[in-house]
Design a protein around this motif. Structure first.
Motif, PDB file in Angstrom:
ATOM      1  N   GLU A  30     103.833  48.585  84.100  1.00  0.00           N
ATOM      2  CA  GLU A  30     103.844  49.192  85.437  1.00  0.00           C
ATOM      3  C   GLU A  30     102.756  48.590  86.316  1.00  0.00           C
ATOM      4  O   GLU A  30     102.961  48.330  87.499  1.00  0.00           O
ATOM      5  N   PHE A  39     108.948  46.764  86.230  1.00  0.00           N
ATOM      6  CA  PHE A  39     109.236  48.200  86.195  1.00  0.00           C
ATOM      7  C   PHE A  39     110.331  48.552  85.190  1.00  0.00           C
ATOM      8  O   PHE A  39     110.311  49.641  84.617  1.00  0.00           O
ATOM      9  N   SER A  43     109.609  51.324  82.396  1.00  0.00           N
ATOM     10  CA  SER A  43     110.400  52.544  82.205  1.00  0.00           C
ATOM     11  C   SER A  43     110.999  52.600  80.802  1.00  0.00           C
ATOM     12  O   SER A  43     111.082  53.666  80.205  1.00  0.00           O
ATOM     13  N   TYR A  46     108.130  53.674  78.517  1.00  0.00           N
ATOM     14  CA  TYR A  46     107.825  55.087  78.763  1.00  0.00           C
ATOM     15  C   TYR A  46     108.865  55.989  78.101  1.00  0.00           C
ATOM     16  O   TYR A  46     108.528  56.978  77.452  1.00  0.00           O
ATOM     17  N   GLU A  60     105.912  60.313  83.198  1.00  0.00           N
ATOM     18  CA  GLU A  60     106.140  58.994  83.806  1.00  0.00           C
ATOM     19  C   GLU A  60     107.625  58.644  83.829  1.00  0.00           C
ATOM     20  O   GLU A  60     108.113  58.049  84.788  1.00  0.00           O
ATOM     21  N   THR A  61     108.353  59.024  82.776  1.00  0.00           N
ATOM     22  CA  THR A  61     109.793  58.766  82.736  1.00  0.00           C
ATOM     23  C   THR A  61     110.487  59.554  83.841  1.00  0.00           C
ATOM     24  O   THR A  61     111.385  59.038  84.520  1.00  0.00           O
ATOM     25  N   CYS A  64     109.951  57.655  87.008  1.00  0.00           N
ATOM     26  CA  CYS A  64     110.816  56.470  87.071  1.00  0.00           C
ATOM     27  C   CYS A  64     112.217  56.852  87.560  1.00  0.00           C
ATOM     28  O   CYS A  64     112.767  56.202  88.455  1.00  0.00           O
ATOM     29  N   TYR A  65     112.795  57.911  86.976  1.00  0.00           N
ATOM     30  CA  TYR A  65     114.140  58.336  87.378  1.00  0.00           C
ATOM     31  C   TYR A  65     114.148  58.939  88.785  1.00  0.00           C
ATOM     32  O   TYR A  65     115.100  58.767  89.537  1.00  0.00           O
ATOM     33  N   ARG A  69     112.654  53.688  89.841  1.00  0.00           N
ATOM     34  CA  ARG A  69     111.726  52.582  89.589  1.00  0.00           C
ATOM     35  C   ARG A  69     111.984  52.016  88.190  1.00  0.00           C
ATOM     36  O   ARG A  69     111.627  52.631  87.190  1.00  0.00           O
ATOM     37  N   GLY A  70     112.653  50.873  88.144  1.00  0.00           N
ATOM     38  CA  GLY A  70     112.948  50.229  86.853  1.00  0.00           C
ATOM     39  C   GLY A  70     114.209  50.758  86.197  1.00  0.00           C
ATOM     40  O   GLY A  70     114.653  50.236  85.186  1.00  0.00           O
TER      41      GLY A  70
END
Length: 195
Positions: A30, A39, A43, A46, A60-61, A64-65, A69-70
């Motif tokens: 990240e 990213f 992800s 993570y 963090e997951t 991301c969703y 992001r990623g």
């Protein structure tokens, strides 16, 4: 050089299924520490750690969703991971607050969950005393959500003046939606403001 060596150590442990190392790999990707910023890789690592119950990785997951992001943006998955992080007995108080902040927004706006003003307000109440622990964009979103709850009576008794105060505070944090709410209230006959 040291960063690259650290990444290799993390990678070895992560490939053995060590959740802390998987989380560390996520952070490295990240932030681009010792590796090219990526990213999608962040992800992926993570989520591997999150699936093993790593509280920070669950949070963090969720991010991301939520942000796409990623991974492809998916509010239902985001809310699910924020719920896991929030209820994880290994979560730090800080992670609980962060997860609660996102959950408040999810429940108020019906993002990936059934829209529920009461649940949203319960999360907002929990977060309000800990606003300083949030970073500015989410802080603005949370304060704006407090404005929505008070100004429109969503999850709490309507109190327009409190709502306006929250919107003004949120606007100060750079929240454009709060500025739109203020403009709407000031131009609307519905609210019949007396200044």
């Amino acid at each position: 050089r040291d960063e690259r060596m650290a990444v290799e150590w993390y990678r070895k442990a992560a490939e053995q299924g060590d959740a802390d190392a998987e989380y560390a790999m996520g952070l490295c990707y990240e932030e681009g520490t010792g590796v090219e910023q990526d990213f999608a890789q962040a992800s992926m690592w993570y989520e591997k750690a999150a699936e093993q119950g790593h509280a920070d990785a669950q949070y963090e997951t969720g991010c991301c969703y939520s942000l796409g992001r990623g991974v492809e943006q998916d509010y239902a998955k985001a809310a699910g991971w924020f719920e896991k992080a929030y209820h994880n007995p290994k979560s730090s108080r800080e992670v609980e607050i962060w997860a609660a902040a996102y959950l408040a927004i999810c429940y108020q706006d019906g993002l990936g969950v059934v829209q529920d003003d009461d649940t949203a307000f319960a999360f907002l109440n929990e977060v309000e005393d800990n606003l300083d622990e949030l970073w500015d964009p989410i802080k603005g979103m949370v304060v704006n959500a407090m404005g929505v709850a008070h100004a429109y009576g969503r999850g709490v008794e309507q109190d327009l003046q409190s709502g306006i105060r929250y919107f003004e505070l949120a606007a100060g944090y750079g929240c454009d939606v709060a500025k739109e709410h203020l403009q709407y209230i000031r131009q609307s006959d519905t609210f019949n403001l007396r200044h």
